[in-house]
Design a protein around this motif. Structure first.
Motif, PDB file in Angstrom:
ATOM      1  N   GLU A 143     -14.555  -2.138  19.499  1.00 33.82           N
ATOM      2  CA  GLU A 143     -14.962  -1.240  18.420  1.00 33.82           C
ATOM      3  C   GLU A 143     -13.887  -0.205  18.114  1.00 33.82           C
ATOM      4  O   GLU A 143     -13.265   0.361  19.021  1.00 33.82           O
ATOM      5  CB  GLU A 143     -16.232  -0.485  18.792  1.00 33.82           C
ATOM      6  CG  GLU A 143     -17.509  -1.284  18.739  1.00 33.82           C
ATOM      7  CD  GLU A 143     -18.718  -0.385  18.958  1.00 33.82           C
ATOM      8  OE1 GLU A 143     -19.214   0.197  17.974  1.00 33.82           O
ATOM      9  OE2 GLU A 143     -19.146  -0.259  20.115  1.00 33.82           O
ATOM     10  N   HIS A 144     -13.703   0.059  16.823  1.00 27.29           N
ATOM     11  CA  HIS A 144     -12.842   1.129  16.321  1.00 27.29           C
ATOM     12  C   HIS A 144     -13.601   1.886  15.230  1.00 27.29           C
ATOM     13  O   HIS A 144     -14.528   1.334  14.619  1.00 27.29           O
ATOM     14  CB  HIS A 144     -11.567   0.568  15.693  1.00 27.29           C
ATOM     15  CG  HIS A 144     -10.700  -0.211  16.627  1.00 27.29           C
ATOM     16  ND1 HIS A 144     -10.828  -1.572  16.802  1.00 27.29           N
ATOM     17  CD2 HIS A 144      -9.684   0.177  17.438  1.00 27.29           C
ATOM     18  CE1 HIS A 144      -9.929  -1.999  17.670  1.00 27.29           C
ATOM     19  NE2 HIS A 144      -9.212  -0.956  18.080  1.00 27.29           N
ATOM     20  N   PRO A 145     -13.191   3.116  14.941  1.00 27.69           N
ATOM     21  CA  PRO A 145     -13.765   3.783  13.764  1.00 27.69           C
ATOM     22  C   PRO A 145     -13.382   3.015  12.500  1.00 27.69           C
ATOM     23  O   PRO A 145     -12.214   2.634  12.330  1.00 27.69           O
ATOM     24  CB  PRO A 145     -13.104   5.172  13.791  1.00 27.69           C
ATOM     25  CG  PRO A 145     -12.597   5.354  15.178  1.00 27.69           C
ATOM     26  CD  PRO A 145     -12.247   3.986  15.665  1.00 27.69           C
ATOM     27  N   GLN A 146     -14.338   2.775  11.627  1.00 21.78           N
ATOM     28  CA  GLN A 146     -14.038   2.051  10.397  1.00 21.78           C
ATOM     29  C   GLN A 146     -13.001   2.792   9.557  1.00 21.78           C
ATOM     30  O   GLN A 146     -12.154   2.171   8.897  1.00 21.78           O
ATOM     31  CB  GLN A 146     -15.316   1.821   9.583  1.00 21.78           C
ATOM     32  CG  GLN A 146     -15.104   1.016   8.316  1.00 21.78           C
ATOM     33  CD  GLN A 146     -14.578  -0.380   8.586  1.00 21.78           C
ATOM     34  OE1 GLN A 146     -15.092  -1.094   9.424  1.00 21.78           O
ATOM     35  NE2 GLN A 146     -13.532  -0.792   7.866  1.00 21.78           N
ATOM     36  N   GLU A 147     -13.044   4.102   9.606  1.00 23.61           N
ATOM     37  CA  GLU A 147     -12.080   4.912   8.854  1.00 23.61           C
ATOM     38  C   GLU A 147     -10.644   4.571   9.266  1.00 23.61           C
ATOM     39  O   GLU A 147      -9.737   4.503   8.430  1.00 23.61           O
ATOM     40  CB  GLU A 147     -12.362   6.396   9.091  1.00 23.61           C
ATOM     41  CG  GLU A 147     -11.453   7.334   8.308  1.00 23.61           C
ATOM     42  CD  GLU A 147     -11.752   8.792   8.624  1.00 23.61           C
ATOM     43  OE1 GLU A 147     -11.138   9.655   7.965  1.00 23.61           O
ATOM     44  OE2 GLU A 147     -12.582   9.057   9.515  1.00 23.61           O
ATOM     45  N   MET A 148     -10.419   4.336  10.562  1.00 21.86           N
ATOM     46  CA  MET A 148      -9.081   3.989  11.039  1.00 21.86           C
ATOM     47  C   MET A 148      -8.652   2.618  10.519  1.00 21.86           C
ATOM     48  O   MET A 148      -7.509   2.424  10.090  1.00 21.86           O
ATOM     49  CB  MET A 148      -9.048   3.998  12.564  1.00 21.86           C
ATOM     50  CG  MET A 148      -7.656   3.781  13.143  1.00 21.86           C
ATOM     51  SD  MET A 148      -7.674   3.329  14.900  1.00 21.86           S
ATOM     52  CE  MET A 148      -7.956   1.569  14.778  1.00 21.86           C
ATOM     53  N   ILE A 149      -9.562   1.641  10.554  1.00 20.78           N
ATOM     54  CA  ILE A 149      -9.241   0.299  10.062  1.00 20.78           C
ATOM     55  C   ILE A 149      -8.945   0.350   8.562  1.00 20.78           C
ATOM     56  O   ILE A 149      -8.008  -0.298   8.073  1.00 20.78           O
ATOM     57  CB  ILE A 149     -10.374  -0.679  10.369  1.00 20.78           C
ATOM     58  CG1 ILE A 149     -10.624  -0.754  11.881  1.00 20.78           C
ATOM     59  CG2 ILE A 149     -10.086  -2.059   9.794  1.00 20.78           C
ATOM     60  CD1 ILE A 149      -9.436  -1.224  12.688  1.00 20.78           C
ATOM     61  N   LYS A 195       0.824  -1.207   0.000  1.00 20.62           N
ATOM     62  CA  LYS A 195       0.000   0.000   0.000  1.00 20.62           C
ATOM     63  C   LYS A 195       0.868   1.271   0.000  1.00 20.62           C
ATOM     64  O   LYS A 195       1.969   1.262   0.565  1.00 20.62           O
ATOM     65  CB  LYS A 195      -0.964  -0.012   1.199  1.00 20.62           C
ATOM     66  CG  LYS A 195      -0.368  -0.282   2.541  1.00 20.62           C
ATOM     67  CD  LYS A 195      -1.481  -0.328   3.595  1.00 20.62           C
ATOM     68  CE  LYS A 195      -0.987  -0.828   4.931  1.00 20.62           C
ATOM     69  NZ  LYS A 195      -0.657  -2.243   4.931  1.00 20.62           N
ATOM     70  N   PRO A 196       0.401   2.314  -0.670  1.00 17.79           N
ATOM     71  CA  PRO A 196      -0.950   2.497  -1.236  1.00 17.79           C
ATOM     72  C   PRO A 196      -1.172   1.871  -2.613  1.00 17.79           C
ATOM     73  O   PRO A 196      -2.191   2.114  -3.246  1.00 17.79           O
ATOM     74  CB  PRO A 196      -1.076   4.016  -1.316  1.00 17.79           C
ATOM     75  CG  PRO A 196       0.314   4.480  -1.574  1.00 17.79           C
ATOM     76  CD  PRO A 196       1.205   3.552  -0.805  1.00 17.79           C
ATOM     77  N   GLU A 197      -0.196   1.071  -3.114  1.00 15.84           N
ATOM     78  CA  GLU A 197      -0.378   0.388  -4.387  1.00 15.84           C
ATOM     79  C   GLU A 197      -1.171  -0.895  -4.130  1.00 15.84           C
ATOM     80  O   GLU A 197      -0.667  -1.838  -3.536  1.00 15.84           O
ATOM     81  CB  GLU A 197       0.992   0.063  -4.993  1.00 15.84           C
ATOM     82  CG  GLU A 197       0.922  -0.399  -6.432  1.00 15.84           C
ATOM     83  CD  GLU A 197       2.317  -0.591  -7.016  1.00 15.84           C
ATOM     84  OE1 GLU A 197       2.448  -1.451  -7.911  1.00 15.84           O
ATOM     85  OE2 GLU A 197       3.255   0.097  -6.579  1.00 15.84           O
ATOM     86  N   ILE A 198      -2.418  -0.937  -4.579  1.00 10.58           N
ATOM     87  CA  ILE A 198      -3.328  -2.034  -4.266  1.00 10.58           C
ATOM     88  C   ILE A 198      -3.843  -2.654  -5.562  1.00 10.58           C
ATOM     89  O   ILE A 198      -4.146  -1.938  -6.534  1.00 10.58           O
ATOM     90  CB  ILE A 198      -4.512  -1.530  -3.404  1.00 10.58           C
ATOM     91  CG1 ILE A 198      -3.984  -0.977  -2.080  1.00 10.58           C
ATOM     92  CG2 ILE A 198      -5.518  -2.645  -3.150  1.00 10.58           C
ATOM     93  CD1 ILE A 198      -5.040  -0.355  -1.207  1.00 10.58           C
ATOM     94  N   GLY A 215      -3.918   2.010   3.635  1.00  5.80           N
ATOM     95  CA  GLY A 215      -3.091   3.194   3.502  1.00  5.80           C
ATOM     96  C   GLY A 215      -3.904   4.326   2.893  1.00  5.80           C
ATOM     97  O   GLY A 215      -5.131   4.283   2.811  1.00  5.80           O
ATOM     98  N   ASP A 216      -3.232   5.353   2.425  1.00  5.80           N
ATOM     99  CA  ASP A 216      -3.920   6.488   1.779  1.00  5.80           C
ATOM    100  C   ASP A 216      -3.927   6.278   0.277  1.00  5.80           C
ATOM    101  O   ASP A 216      -3.225   6.950  -0.489  1.00  5.80           O
ATOM    102  CB  ASP A 216      -3.218   7.801   2.144  1.00  5.80           C
ATOM    103  CG  ASP A 216      -3.300   8.096   3.635  1.00  5.80           C
ATOM    104  OD1 ASP A 216      -4.384   7.867   4.213  1.00  5.80           O
ATOM    105  OD2 ASP A 216      -2.294   8.528   4.220  1.00  5.80           O
ATOM    106  N   CYS A 217      -4.728   5.308  -0.158  1.00  3.83           N
ATOM    107  CA  CYS A 217      -4.718   4.935  -1.584  1.00  3.83           C
ATOM    108  C   CYS A 217      -5.564   5.865  -2.438  1.00  3.83           C
ATOM    109  O   CYS A 217      -5.442   5.882  -3.660  1.00  3.83           O
ATOM    110  CB  CYS A 217      -5.196   3.500  -1.758  1.00  3.83           C
ATOM    111  SG  CYS A 217      -6.909   3.228  -1.256  1.00  3.83           S
ATOM    112  N   GLY A 218      -6.476   6.617  -1.819  1.00  2.00           N
ATOM    113  CA  GLY A 218      -7.301   7.551  -2.572  1.00  2.00           C
ATOM    114  C   GLY A 218      -8.364   6.895  -3.414  1.00  2.00           C
ATOM    115  O   GLY A 218      -8.907   7.511  -4.332  1.00  2.00           O
TER     116      GLY A 218
END
Length: 569
Positions: free
Chosen positions: A318-324, A50-53, A330-333
């Protein structure tokens, strides 16, 4: 058939199949028009760099003169191979003749080409107790083969059950016979609908389960996704379709029909009692689910051979889904499906701590089935678009761990579950108790007698809970050895997944119904020592989720067909 592995595409592709056909044709050095058939076998996301997916696929292709085509392109490090997968076949040689009058053992003469039969004649149609995945799939296979099974379910049909569950979450009114544990579809109907399993499958039963689900209305993607799921909102319609198919084939399903006794004679089952009615049958399939505690007690009184088994308990985290999503992608956009995780850690005491039933974009749900006791589970809808993720963080317990809490013998695990659920009910005052992980750690490190004030506000995001909840001392639910194992295990996981062990995460409890604490013993024929009784599925101790329970239901249907289908009549 030629199988091509490791075909990569962007994770979001406008015309997935067309692009895969083009790439497969290039691999095989043929024109796409030459494909006689084409199917996706597997799809997974590769985010290791990541961020190459990438989306990674395995496909099966059929072409004319396959051997010649394969010889030209073989040698690609196993990426391309020949396969010959056979479709699943139910071993049913003939439609059964159901004799409602005979209750004797079938003993035919050995002369003139006849055989001495060890199986009993079939008195009445087979009775299946429970309509969770094991019961439904056993009933489905038997009904399709002409056995006209009778399915008995203590709870309600799935849509009425859904109304009861939502009323419980909304108003706190628990119906002990119709809830997250009991009713058509079983406990899995109110979960994420995950269809993964680690069970080995040389007979193709898992593929058959997925195929039947798709035929009943599940999305076709479950046939090839690496981590298939259906979602509660779709699963309830799939369950209804399976039931209607069973009845279309001559089976019958009765709701609000709890089996309270078995009828026996000379170490054989001869029927059941449901709602005071005697139902005669020489074959009873027990697909009762992991929460049918009163049924376990009834079987124990009848001295049906059972044993206490290891299972796992813990808390929902529980965690924020955004964090998971950020941790996994990563920040793949790119807008990708809600990310999942599977984590494990080994503590200094040797205990394993691991995630279970992870629900991306999901909810913690009050999954109680007994008054005065609180149990939780996780659930997602098909879109998995909730703001939080959750999973059970659990620790395995064995009879040596839990017999000290008041239970002995085969039902000791049930006594332990009830003890934990009573603790959860007490600390939450009937609501689902929730505690920030930071407060939980502080309390556990301070010792078992710590009784600090429960938190009164959230830690940056809010819990997502179906049913009433309140902040409470969750650290008072589990015994000290489990609390300490959870803290150590979660912190170890947090060293690998930044933010996982953050103090603002939430714990809720208690997750006590991960699997059955009891195993009902059966032999290679699928039967108990009480002949004609077939323990089946998760409740009997032979499965651990929707797919493996359904597979076990199919297995028991096969055992029945093998025992009765070839009988001389």
């Amino acid at each position: 058939m030629i199988r091509i592995n490791q075909i990569k595409l962007p994770p979001v592709c406008e015309d997935e199949e067309a692009e895969l056909r083009k790439k497969a044709a290039r691999f095989l050095r043929v024109d796409p028009a030459a494909f006689l058939s084409f199917s996706i076998v597997r799809k997974s996301l590769d985010a290791r760099k990541k961020p190459e997916i990438y989306a990674v696929y395995t496909v099966d292709v059929k072409v004319a003169e396959e051997q010649a085509v394969f010889r030209k392109i073989r040698g690609r490090n196993g990426q391309i191979q020949m396969v010959n997968e056979q479709p699943y076949r139910f071993p049913m040689p003939e439609k059964p003749h159901l004799d409602d009058s005979r209750t004797d053992l079938a003993e035919e003469g050995a002369g003139s080409g006849t055989r001495i039969l060890q199986a009993p004649s079939l008195c009445g149609r087979p009775v299946i107790v429970g309509t969770g995945p094991a019961g439904l799939f056993c009933g489905y296979m038997l009904a399709k083969a002409g056995w006209r099974p009778l399915l008995l379910e203590r709870g309600k049909e799935v849509h009425k059950r859904q109304e009861d569950v939502e009323r419980f979450w909304r108003e706190g009114v628990l119906d002990p016979g119709s809830n997250v544990q009991f009713g058509e579809g079983g406990a899995g109907a109110f979960s994420d609908g995950k269809l993964t399993t680690t069970v080995k499958d040389p007979k193709g039963r898992m593929r058959e389960v997925l195929r039947i689900f798709v035929e009943a209305g599940a999305p076709k993607e479950i046939l090839y996704e690496a981590k298939p799921h259906i979602g509660t909102d779709i699963l309830i319609h799939v369950v209804e379709h399976l039931r209607r198919q069973i009845t279309d084939w001559g089976g019958e399903v009765r709701f609000n029909s709890q089996v309270t006794a078995l009828l026996t004679e000379k170490n054989r089952v001869t029927g059941v009692v449901a709602n005071g009615e005697e139902i005669r049958s020489g074959m009873v399939i027990l697909a009762i689910g992991h929460s049918a505690r009163d049924t376990f007690e009834m079987l124990h009184k009848l001295r049906v051979p059972m044993e206490a088994k290891s299972f796992a308990v813990g808390l929902r985290m529980e965690h924020p889904q955004e964090m998971i999503d950020r941790l996994q992608y990563g920040d793949c956009g790119i807008a990708l499906p809600a990310a999942a995780y599977k984590v494990t850690a080994q503590t200094s005491s040797g205990r394993g701590v691991y995630s279970f039933c992870m629900c991306p974009g999901g909810y913690v749900v009050n999954a109680s089935s007994e008054p005065g006791r609180t149990a939780v589970n996780g659930m997602s809808y098909s879109r998995r678009d909730g703001t939080n993720s959750n999973s059970a963080m659990i620790v395995t317990v064995s009879p040596g761990d839990y017999e000290a809490f008041g239970g002995k013998g085969p039902l000791a695990g049930i006594a332990f579950q009830r003890h934990l659920e009573e603790q959860a009910y007490r600390v939450g005052q009937g609501a689902v108790p929730v505690e920030r992980y930071g407060d939980f750690c502080e309390a556990v490190c301070a010792g078992t007698n710590y009784a600090g004030a429960a938190p009164t506000k959230s830690g940056g995001f809010s819990p997502a809970v179906k049913g009433a909840w309140q902040f409470a001392n969750v650290h008072e639910i589990l015994p000290e050895f489990l609390n300490r194992a959870l803290v150590e295990g979660i912190d170890l996981i947090g060293q690998k997944m930044s933010g996982f062990a953050d103090g603002a995460a939430y714990l809720s409890g208690v997750e006590s119904r991960t699997s059955s604490p009891v195993r009902i013993l059966r032999d290679e024929t699928g039967q108990s020592a009480l002949r004609g009784l077939y323990p089946c599925g998760e409740g009997a101790g032979y499965a651990g989720g929707i797919t493996s329970a359904a597979m076990d239901g199919i297995l028991i249907a096969e055992k029945v067909a093998s025992a009765y289908g070839n009988m001389v009549r």
